[in-house]
Design an enzyme around this catalytic site. Sequence first.
Site, PDB file in Angstrom:
ATOM      1  CE1 TYR A 189      -4.142   1.772   0.387  1.00  0.00           C
ATOM      2  CE2 TYR A 189      -3.004   3.047   2.072  1.00  0.00           C
ATOM      3  CZ  TYR A 189      -4.084   2.874   1.225  1.00  0.00           C
ATOM      4  OH  TYR A 189      -5.109   3.781   1.227  1.00  0.00           O
ATOM      5  CB  SER A 202       1.261  -5.594   2.740  1.00  0.00           C
ATOM      6  OG  SER A 202       0.398  -4.765   3.475  1.00  0.00           O
ATOM      7  CD  GLN A 203      -2.256  -1.785  -2.487  1.00  0.00           C
ATOM      8  OE1 GLN A 203      -3.135  -0.959  -2.235  1.00  0.00           O
ATOM      9  NE2 GLN A 203      -1.167  -1.474  -3.173  1.00  0.00           N
ATOM     10  CG  ASP A 239       0.600  -8.312  10.302  1.00  0.00           C
ATOM     11  OD1 ASP A 239       0.387  -7.104  10.525  1.00  0.00           O
ATOM     12  OD2 ASP A 239       0.736  -8.771   9.161  1.00  0.00           O
ATOM     13  CG  HIS A 247       2.339  -5.726   7.870  1.00  0.00           C
ATOM     14  ND1 HIS A 247       1.408  -6.671   7.497  1.00  0.00           N
ATOM     15  CD2 HIS A 247       2.427  -4.843   6.832  1.00  0.00           C
ATOM     16  CE1 HIS A 247       0.942  -6.368   6.291  1.00  0.00           C
ATOM     17  NE2 HIS A 247       1.546  -5.281   5.864  1.00  0.00           N
TER      18      HIS A 247
END
Length: 315
Positions: free
Chosen positions: A90, A183-184, A269, A298
């Site tokens: 992101y 992640s994203q 996370d 994360h």
Amino acid sequence: MPLFDLPLDGLRSYRPAVPSPDDFDEFWKATLAAPGPIAPVFTPVDVGLSLVDVFDVTFAGFGGHPIRGWLLLPAGTAEPMPCVVQYLGYGRGRGEPYAWLTWPAAGYATLVMDSRGQGTASAEHAGATPDPHGATHGMLTHGILDPAAYYYRRLYTDAVRAVDAARAHPAVDAARVLVAGGSQGGGIALAVAGLRSDLAGALIDVPFLCHFRRAVELVDTEPYAEITRFCAANRHQIDQVFATLSYFDGVTFAARATAPALFSVGLMDQVCPPSTVYAAFNAYAGTAEITVHPFNGHEGGAATRLRGQISWATS
């Protein structure tokens, strides 16, 4: 940071009933059937690397909008090679090609897709692709009251078309294309795996964009906090917010995915809570494995994840 989510035994059996709209498949079929050639253009770029060939890539994404990227190839390879299509975290753009040398060093092509409208916050992760629709409340809530106008409808479509763009290059073996991201980027890779049945594999690290309702009710970290703030300010539209998000939830895509997959999760996370990752992993329809990092957040496995991914991809 402490463990805050379900214990590992609970995560392994966590299969929540994530709402899925009745017209989910029709929505995505109509979205991806929009006409227009992908028309990839690969422009060689001299960046001073003698062992890697670098191309500046442009292809037509959602709405025919030009999407930028990098294609990196091991120099001098004569036979078509496998390719990893890489999606980004992101806020990140494609940055510089020097950041994407691992897969070419392992004998793979890699296509790095720029995320439209992102990568404006730092030079290191600079993007090169505007989103003609703009953004006013952050990407996660832009257009969130209408599935047809939601930002991730455009981004997921770009990502599906990036696979075809990669396959258009003669150095890429069309039968050996994998998707990857963290992640994203992991959430995007998961969505593409659910929207395509022709992938060789999916590498899905600490995925974002899964089990939205639990995520925003469990953590107050960014980017999920964008949804929390939107709902706080638009309290009469909460039902519509989650109705829109149900078309973009990684759990629903996972239930349609058939490519072999390697997931990862950090049990500490607080950005993408482990129960949201396991909700997608446990719903995954294809063969899937998961790497668990008990004391990581994360960052997950950070750079060490690549060792496991390369081993998994080449096995």
